[in-house]
Design an enzyme around this catalytic site. Structure first.
Site, mmCIF file in Angstrom:
data_model
loop_
_atom_site.group_PDB
_atom_site.id
_atom_site.type_symbol
_atom_site.label_atom_id
_atom_site.label_comp_id
_atom_site.label_asym_id
_atom_site.label_seq_id
_atom_site.Cartn_x
_atom_site.Cartn_y
_atom_site.Cartn_z
ATOM 1 N N SER A 175 46.223 43.047 38.465
ATOM 2 C CA SER A 175 47.599 43.435 38.749
ATOM 3 C C SER A 175 47.582 44.273 40.019
ATOM 4 O O SER A 175 46.537 44.815 40.413
ATOM 5 C CB SER A 175 48.144 44.269 37.579
ATOM 6 N N TYR A 208 47.145 51.642 31.792
ATOM 7 C CA TYR A 208 47.262 50.299 32.374
ATOM 8 C C TYR A 208 46.532 50.220 33.708
ATOM 9 O O TYR A 208 45.767 49.288 33.973
ATOM 10 C CB TYR A 208 48.744 49.949 32.538
#
Length: 277
Positions: free
Chosen positions: A136, A149
């Site tokens: 990501s 995350y």
């Protein structure tokens, strides 16, 4: 047996399913794996005879090994392994319990590690292959209120960079995909520290400009070119370049301003997390 073969974890929905359909259109045999069997069967039907579905939990090395064995026995191996399965957490460092940290690490980071560990021997035996690891922009540019995350996605980048060199002599290639916001099902499993975090995360993901099919197309093209870093968003590339080249104080100030604009509020203590998959 000359038909190319791809295996995708988390292939029942979102980017995983979009990639499965994109490769199927090119004539590839597509093996999708997921823990959601009903969705898996729906995704399989969309492949129109070009695929196979297997139940697989990336938290279990034996599940991934069973897939590798099936591919070897039934398709003679696999050409690309996409380590895609992932989940999201949002919240401040004081609010996210360690049990949630363990959950996301086990899936987002160790799920990729297990996939690479299990399939490397198969790639070596057949003389090559490619890992496509889904990270990501959060793995490259670390926004506040996203520590768990960010850490897992940064770990995926680190593992990918390591294996890019480590496995080169075995003719095993690696790509790492770093998308920014796009519309996906990732928020269905979101663990948020409070309702406001959840609300803003859902808004940013559900109203994102790009959908999973568009990202899948960009990933497909990047893999075809042999790219290592596959960055799908122009603004993400710009942020990464700024971080790499600018003094950190300048980068941090720009990130703070961008975060406040994105959240629609000024007080930094009320900022929230967002998902980048």
């Amino acid at each position: 047996m000359n038909q190319k073969r791809i295996f995708i974890t988390g292939g029942a929905s979102g980017l995983g399913r979009a990639l499965a359909e994109r490769y199927a259109r090119e004539g590839w045999r597509v093996c999708i794996a997921d823990i959601h069997d009903a969705r898996g069967q729906e995704a399989l039907a969309a492949l129109r005879g070009q695929g196979h579905y297997l139940h697989c939990d990336v938290r279990k090395e034996e599940d991934l090994q069973a897939v590798a064995d099936w591919l070897q026995q039934n398709w003679g191996g696999v050409d690309i392994v996409v380590n895609n399965a992932g989940v999201a957490i949002g919240g401040a460092i004081t609010d996210v319990p360690l049990s949630d940290w363990q959950w996301i690490i086990d899936i987002n980071l160790l799920g990729v590690v297990r996939g690479c560990k299990v399939f490397t021997p198969l790639f070596r035996r057949q003389g090559g292959g490619r890992f496509v690891n889904i990270s990501s922009m959060a793995g490259l540019v670390h926004a506040p209120m996203m520590a768990a995350y960010n850490a897992t996605k940064a770990g995926v980048v680190a593992v990918s960079e390591t294996l890019r060199v480590e496995l080169e002599r075995d003719r095993i290639a690696v790509s790492v995909v770093c998308p920014a916001f796009f519309r996906t099902h990732l928020t269905e499993t979101l663990r948020a520290s409070n309702p406001e975090v959840a609300r803003i995360t859902h808004k940013l993901v559900n109203k994102a400009r790009h959908g999973a099919d568009e990202i899948a197309e960009l990933v497909y093209r990047g893999v075809q070119r042999g790219d290592f870093h596959i960055l799908t968003h122009t603004e993400g590339k710009a942020a990464w370049i700024l971080k790499r080249l600018a003094p950190f104080s300048l980068y941090a100030r720009a990130l703070s301003q961008s975060t406040r604009r994105m959240m629609g509020r000024t007080p930094p203590d009320q900022a929230s997390s967002t998902s980048h998959e």
